[in-house]
Enzyme design. Structure first.
Site, PDB file in Angstrom:
ATOM      1  N   CYS A 229      -6.417  30.071  17.317  1.00  0.00           N
ATOM      2  CA  CYS A 229      -7.083  30.041  16.007  1.00  0.00           C
ATOM      3  C   CYS A 229      -8.448  30.737  16.080  1.00  0.00           C
ATOM      4  O   CYS A 229      -8.491  31.954  16.186  1.00  0.00           O
ATOM      5  CB  CYS A 229      -7.159  28.608  15.509  1.00  0.00           C
TER       6      CYS A 229
ATOM      7  N   GLU B 150      -1.914  22.866  20.991  1.00  0.00           N
ATOM      8  CA  GLU B 150      -2.531  21.744  21.712  1.00  0.00           C
ATOM      9  C   GLU B 150      -2.634  20.484  20.867  1.00  0.00           C
ATOM     10  O   GLU B 150      -2.806  19.403  21.420  1.00  0.00           O
ATOM     11  CB  GLU B 150      -3.906  22.151  22.271  1.00  0.00           C
TER      12      GLU B 150
ATOM     13  N   HIS C 271      -2.264  25.911  16.519  1.00  0.00           N
ATOM     14  CA  HIS C 271      -2.832  25.041  17.560  1.00  0.00           C
ATOM     15  C   HIS C 271      -1.736  24.262  18.300  1.00  0.00           C
ATOM     16  O   HIS C 271      -1.536  23.079  17.999  1.00  0.00           O
ATOM     17  CB  HIS C 271      -3.731  23.982  16.904  1.00  0.00           C
TER      18      HIS C 271
HETATM   19  N1  GLN Z   1     -11.498  29.178  10.127  1.00  0.00           N
HETATM   20  C1  GLN Z   1     -11.940  29.105  11.486  1.00  0.00           C
HETATM   21  C2  GLN Z   1     -12.742  30.331  11.881  1.00  0.00           C
HETATM   22  O1  GLN Z   1     -12.950  31.221  11.135  1.00  0.00           O
HETATM   23  C3  GLN Z   1     -10.785  28.922  12.443  1.00  0.00           C
HETATM   24  C4  GLN Z   1     -10.140  27.585  12.226  1.00  0.00           C
HETATM   25  C5  GLN Z   1      -9.563  26.970  13.455  1.00  0.00           C
HETATM   26  O2  GLN Z   1      -9.876  27.356  14.591  1.00  0.00           O
HETATM   27  N2  GLN Z   1      -8.757  25.954  13.254  1.00  0.00           N
HETATM   28  O3  GLN Z   1     -13.182  30.419  12.984  1.00  0.00           O
END
Ligand code: GLN
Length: 201
Positions: free
Chosen positions: A82, A179, A177
């Site tokens: 992410c 995890e 994710h």
């Molecule tokens: N929206 C977040 C970002 O721009 C990422 C979200 C996440 O890691 N769950 O970093």
């Protein structure tokens, strides 16, 4: 090679604990990385989910941006989930003013690509590389890969074609994710590449 490969988790912000628990369960020797000296002793690095702009800023304050870029250039295995995927992208779309990434993957990644209506969702995702059982994938304010260069392997896409898992050399990135769902297969693949690197040192 068996043994307990040393894996670092960049621990400036984000869901560090979830990765630590999962990696320890896979037999990795986990350390939290906040300083260059801590980075220097690991054979792999996880960049967790969280807020990419905050991880970016803190990494510069802590003097970690250059060491991480240098480590990526030497082929250190790095897995970003992410926000971590955003930080591995050569190009970040919809970043905040002045937002930087470590880069290394020839991809363009758009932050918060699913908008406010769909802040988070879960889906069963086909990942052929990981076998027949779909990955239970949780997306939280997730990014999407809008462009993947020739050297980038697309590991998974959403039904609408949006790319959500990529690999290039020793770098692995997922929009979601694993995890948080007890999905271990991406981390297993990553730990395998860390073992290979440790064995070659
Ligand atoms: N929206 C977040 C970002 O721009 C990422 C979200 C996440 O890691 N769950 O970093």
């Amino acid at each position: 090679m068996a043994g307990n490969p040393p894996v670092g988790i960049l621990a400036l912000q984000g869901d560090v604990r979830e990765h630590a628990a999962l990696l320890a369960g896979l037999g990795a020797e986990v350390t939290l990385v906040r300083r260059p000296a801590e980075l220097a002793v690991v054979d792999g690095l996880v960049i967790p989910g969280g807020e990419s702009s905050v991880i970016d800023k803190l990494s510069r304050i802590f003097g970690m941006q250059e060491p991480i870029r240098a480590a990526i250039a030497t082929g250190l295995p790095v897995y970003g989930t992410c926000a971590g995927l955003i930080l591995l992208a050569d190009e970040v779309l919809d970043g905040i003013e002045g937002q930087q990434s470590f880069g290394g993957m020839d991809v363009s990644v758009r932050r918060n690509a699913f908008g406010r209506q769909t802040e988070s969702f879960e889906i069963g995702l086909d990942v052929p590389l990981l076998g027949d059982v779909p990955v239970h994938a949780t997306f939280i304010r997730a990014p999407i890969v809008e462009r993947a260069g020739d050297g980038v392997e697309v590991l998974a896409s959403l039904p609408d074609g949006g790319i959500v898992a990529v690999r290039q050399g020793a770098l692995l990135g997922t929009s979601f994710h694993p995890e948080v769902d007890g999905e271990t297969r991406f981390h297993e693949m990553f730990v395998e590449s860390v073992r290979d690197r440790a064995a070659r040192r």
